[in-house]
Design a protein around this motif. Structure first.
Motif, PDB file in Angstrom:
ATOM      1  N   MET A 171       0.835  -1.181   0.000  1.00  0.00           N
ATOM      2  CA  MET A 171       0.000   0.000   0.000  1.00  0.00           C
ATOM      3  C   MET A 171       0.880   1.243   0.000  1.00  0.00           C
ATOM      4  SD  MET A 171      -2.629   1.634   2.870  1.00  0.00           S
ATOM      5  CE  MET A 171      -2.506   0.280   3.919  1.00  0.00           C
ATOM      6  N   ARG A 172       0.532   2.204  -0.803  1.00  0.00           N
ATOM      7  CA  ARG A 172       1.267   3.467  -0.853  1.00  0.00           C
ATOM      8  C   ARG A 172       0.987   4.269   0.409  1.00  0.00           C
ATOM      9  NH1 ARG A 172       2.849   7.411  -5.143  1.00  0.00           N
ATOM     10  NH2 ARG A 172       3.078   9.352  -4.010  1.00  0.00           N
ATOM     11  N   ARG A 173       2.026   4.867   0.959  1.00  0.00           N
ATOM     12  CA  ARG A 173       1.885   5.770   2.094  1.00  0.00           C
ATOM     13  C   ARG A 173       2.772   6.975   1.826  1.00  0.00           C
ATOM     14  NH1 ARG A 173      -2.199   5.381   5.341  1.00  0.00           N
ATOM     15  NH2 ARG A 173      -1.239   5.235   7.346  1.00  0.00           N
ATOM     16  N   ASP A 174       2.205   8.133   1.981  1.00  0.00           N
ATOM     17  CA  ASP A 174       2.959   9.375   1.884  1.00  0.00           C
ATOM     18  C   ASP A 174       2.979   9.985   3.279  1.00  0.00           C
ATOM     19  OD1 ASP A 174       3.253  10.246  -1.258  1.00  0.00           O
ATOM     20  OD2 ASP A 174       1.593   8.898  -0.888  1.00  0.00           O
ATOM     21  N   VAL A 175       4.080  10.652   3.614  1.00  0.00           N
ATOM     22  CA  VAL A 175       4.238  11.182   4.962  1.00  0.00           C
ATOM     23  C   VAL A 175       4.595  12.657   4.904  1.00  0.00           C
ATOM     24  CG1 VAL A 175       6.686  10.505   5.128  1.00  0.00           C
ATOM     25  CG2 VAL A 175       5.334  10.781   7.215  1.00  0.00           C
ATOM     26  N   ARG A 176       4.028  13.387   5.830  1.00  0.00           N
ATOM     27  CA  ARG A 176       4.350  14.808   6.015  1.00  0.00           C
ATOM     28  C   ARG A 176       4.409  15.033   7.520  1.00  0.00           C
ATOM     29  NH1 ARG A 176       0.521  19.306   3.475  1.00  0.00           N
ATOM     30  NH2 ARG A 176       1.609  18.821   1.548  1.00  0.00           N
ATOM     31  N   TYR A 177       5.269  15.923   7.939  1.00  0.00           N
ATOM     32  CA  TYR A 177       5.440  16.194   9.363  1.00  0.00           C
ATOM     33  C   TYR A 177       4.915  17.584   9.681  1.00  0.00           C
ATOM     34  CZ  TYR A 177       7.323  15.353  13.930  1.00  0.00           C
ATOM     35  OH  TYR A 177       7.435  15.100  15.271  1.00  0.00           O
ATOM     36  N   GLY A 178       4.051  17.675  10.678  1.00  0.00           N
ATOM     37  CA  GLY A 178       3.481  18.963  11.100  1.00  0.00           C
ATOM     38  C   GLY A 178       4.415  19.683  12.053  1.00  0.00           C
ATOM     39  N   LYS A 179       5.214  20.570  11.525  1.00  0.00           N
ATOM     40  CA  LYS A 179       6.184  21.279  12.360  1.00  0.00           C
ATOM     41  C   LYS A 179       5.511  22.194  13.376  1.00  0.00           C
ATOM     42  CE  LYS A 179       9.805  21.189   8.903  1.00  0.00           C
ATOM     43  NZ  LYS A 179      10.828  21.965   8.229  1.00  0.00           N
ATOM     44  N   ASP A 180       4.285  22.612  13.101  1.00  0.00           N
ATOM     45  CA  ASP A 180       3.593  23.508  14.023  1.00  0.00           C
ATOM     46  C   ASP A 180       3.171  22.802  15.310  1.00  0.00           C
ATOM     47  OD1 ASP A 180       1.834  22.010  12.431  1.00  0.00           O
ATOM     48  OD2 ASP A 180       0.233  23.483  12.612  1.00  0.00           O
ATOM     49  N   THR A 181       3.167  21.470  15.322  1.00  0.00           N
ATOM     50  CA  THR A 181       2.810  20.728  16.531  1.00  0.00           C
ATOM     51  C   THR A 181       3.971  19.910  17.094  1.00  0.00           C
ATOM     52  OG1 THR A 181       1.954  18.904  15.181  1.00  0.00           O
ATOM     53  CG2 THR A 181       0.360  20.574  15.903  1.00  0.00           C
ATOM     54  N   CYS A 182       5.085  19.881  16.405  1.00  0.00           N
ATOM     55  CA  CYS A 182       6.259  19.104  16.828  1.00  0.00           C
ATOM     56  C   CYS A 182       6.785  19.625  18.166  1.00  0.00           C
ATOM     57  CB  CYS A 182       7.351  19.213  15.767  1.00  0.00           C
ATOM     58  SG  CYS A 182       8.884  18.343  16.182  1.00  0.00           S
ATOM     59  N   ILE A 183       7.115  18.687  19.066  1.00  0.00           N
ATOM     60  CA  ILE A 183       7.706  19.066  20.348  1.00  0.00           C
ATOM     61  C   ILE A 183       9.186  18.691  20.415  1.00  0.00           C
ATOM     62  CG2 ILE A 183       5.504  19.010  21.579  1.00  0.00           C
ATOM     63  CD1 ILE A 183       6.343  16.229  22.682  1.00  0.00           C
ATOM     64  N   ALA A 184       9.748  18.281  19.286  1.00  0.00           N
ATOM     65  CA  ALA A 184      11.174  17.964  19.149  1.00  0.00           C
ATOM     66  C   ALA A 184      11.649  16.916  20.152  1.00  0.00           C
ATOM     67  CB  ALA A 184      12.008  19.244  19.254  1.00  0.00           C
ATOM     68  N   CYS A 185      10.821  15.884  20.358  1.00  0.00           N
ATOM     69  CA  CYS A 185      11.198  14.841  21.316  1.00  0.00           C
ATOM     70  C   CYS A 185      12.183  13.841  20.723  1.00  0.00           C
ATOM     71  CB  CYS A 185       9.960  14.119  21.832  1.00  0.00           C
ATOM     72  SG  CYS A 185       9.137  13.085  20.614  1.00  0.00           S
ATOM     73  N   GLY A 186      12.229  13.720  19.391  1.00  0.00           N
ATOM     74  CA  GLY A 186      13.176  12.841  18.726  1.00  0.00           C
ATOM     75  C   GLY A 186      12.713  11.412  18.517  1.00  0.00           C
ATOM     76  N   THR A 187      11.509  11.083  18.947  1.00  0.00           N
ATOM     77  CA  THR A 187      11.011   9.712  18.814  1.00  0.00           C
ATOM     78  C   THR A 187      11.018   9.245  17.364  1.00  0.00           C
ATOM     79  OG1 THR A 187       9.633   9.959  20.776  1.00  0.00           O
ATOM     80  CG2 THR A 187       9.037   8.192  19.262  1.00  0.00           C
ATOM     81  N   CYS A 188      10.529  10.075  16.456  1.00  0.00           N
ATOM     82  CA  CYS A 188      10.442   9.670  15.042  1.00  0.00           C
ATOM     83  C   CYS A 188      11.822   9.389  14.457  1.00  0.00           C
ATOM     84  CB  CYS A 188       9.711  10.720  14.221  1.00  0.00           C
ATOM     85  SG  CYS A 188      10.481  12.349  14.258  1.00  0.00           S
ATOM     86  N   GLY A 189      12.796  10.210  14.798  1.00  0.00           N
ATOM     87  CA  GLY A 189      14.147  10.026  14.288  1.00  0.00           C
ATOM     88  C   GLY A 189      14.830   8.786  14.823  1.00  0.00           C
ATOM     89  N   VAL A 190      14.472   8.374  16.037  1.00  0.00           N
ATOM     90  CA  VAL A 190      15.021   7.146  16.613  1.00  0.00           C
ATOM     91  C   VAL A 190      14.409   5.929  15.921  1.00  0.00           C
ATOM     92  CG1 VAL A 190      15.092   5.726  18.701  1.00  0.00           C
ATOM     93  CG2 VAL A 190      15.568   8.164  18.841  1.00  0.00           C
ATOM     94  N   ILE A 191      13.093   5.996  15.669  1.00  0.00           N
ATOM     95  CA  ILE A 191      12.389   4.859  15.084  1.00  0.00           C
ATOM     96  C   ILE A 191      12.638   4.739  13.581  1.00  0.00           C
ATOM     97  CG2 ILE A 191      10.107   3.874  14.628  1.00  0.00           C
ATOM     98  CD1 ILE A 191       9.216   5.136  17.313  1.00  0.00           C
ATOM     99  N   ALA A 192      12.629   5.869  12.880  1.00  0.00           N
ATOM    100  CA  ALA A 192      12.772   5.853  11.414  1.00  0.00           C
ATOM    101  C   ALA A 192      13.784   6.907  10.962  1.00  0.00           C
ATOM    102  CB  ALA A 192      11.421   6.086  10.754  1.00  0.00           C
ATOM    103  N   PRO A 193      15.066   6.711  11.279  1.00  0.00           N
ATOM    104  CA  PRO A 193      16.073   7.724  10.943  1.00  0.00           C
ATOM    105  C   PRO A 193      16.284   7.913   9.438  1.00  0.00           C
ATOM    106  CG  PRO A 193      17.128   5.726  11.740  1.00  0.00           C
ATOM    107  CD  PRO A 193      15.650   5.556  11.954  1.00  0.00           C
ATOM    108  N   GLU A 194      15.857   6.944   8.638  1.00  0.00           N
ATOM    109  CA  GLU A 194      15.981   7.078   7.187  1.00  0.00           C
ATOM    110  C   GLU A 194      14.983   8.088   6.629  1.00  0.00           C
ATOM    111  OE1 GLU A 194      15.054   4.296   8.758  1.00  0.00           O
ATOM    112  OE2 GLU A 194      16.652   2.845   8.528  1.00  0.00           O
ATOM    113  N   VAL A 195      13.959   8.409   7.418  1.00  0.00           N
ATOM    114  CA  VAL A 195      12.878   9.266   6.939  1.00  0.00           C
ATOM    115  C   VAL A 195      12.800  10.590   7.686  1.00  0.00           C
ATOM    116  CG1 VAL A 195      10.371   9.422   6.614  1.00  0.00           C
ATOM    117  CG2 VAL A 195      11.551   7.261   6.198  1.00  0.00           C
ATOM    118  N   PHE A 196      13.095  10.594   8.985  1.00  0.00           N
ATOM    119  CA  PHE A 196      12.931  11.809   9.791  1.00  0.00           C
ATOM    120  C   PHE A 196      14.258  12.326  10.309  1.00  0.00           C
ATOM    121  CE2 PHE A 196       8.983   9.359  10.354  1.00  0.00           C
ATOM    122  CZ  PHE A 196       8.082  10.264   9.817  1.00  0.00           C
TER     123      PHE A 196
END
Length: 82
Positions: free
Chosen positions: A1-26
């Motif tokens: 299944m196709r999935r497209d991703v966008r990150y909402g910077k206006d709600t980001c709290i810069a916790c780093g969770t996404c970068g730890v889990i998917a560093p190839e993408v975030f």
């Protein structure tokens, strides 16, 4: 299944969770907020299959709900005029 991703910077709290889990993408931008590196956070390039599970996990783990997933490309962002 196709999935497209966008990150909402206006709600980001810069916790780093996404970068730890998917560093190839975030990664962090110059302001210290996360973004998708696939297409400069536009949400128009499909997530590669080899990291799709990681992106789904990051989506579920994001405490601020900043990760947006779509089955089709996101509409282009409209520039704000002054």
């Amino acid at each position: 299944m196709r999935r497209d991703v966008r990150y909402g910077k206006d709600t980001c709290i810069a916790c780093g969770t996404c970068g730890v889990i998917a560093p190839e993408v975030f990664e962090y931008d110059e302001s210290g907020f996360s973004q998708s590196v696939l297409d400069n956070n536009e949400g128009t390039q499909a997530v590669p299959e080899e990291v799709a599970e990681d992106v789904e996990e990051a989506y579920e783990a994001c405490p601020s709900g900043s990760i947006k997933l779509n089955d089709t490309p996101f509409k282009p962002k409209t520039p704000v005029s002054n």
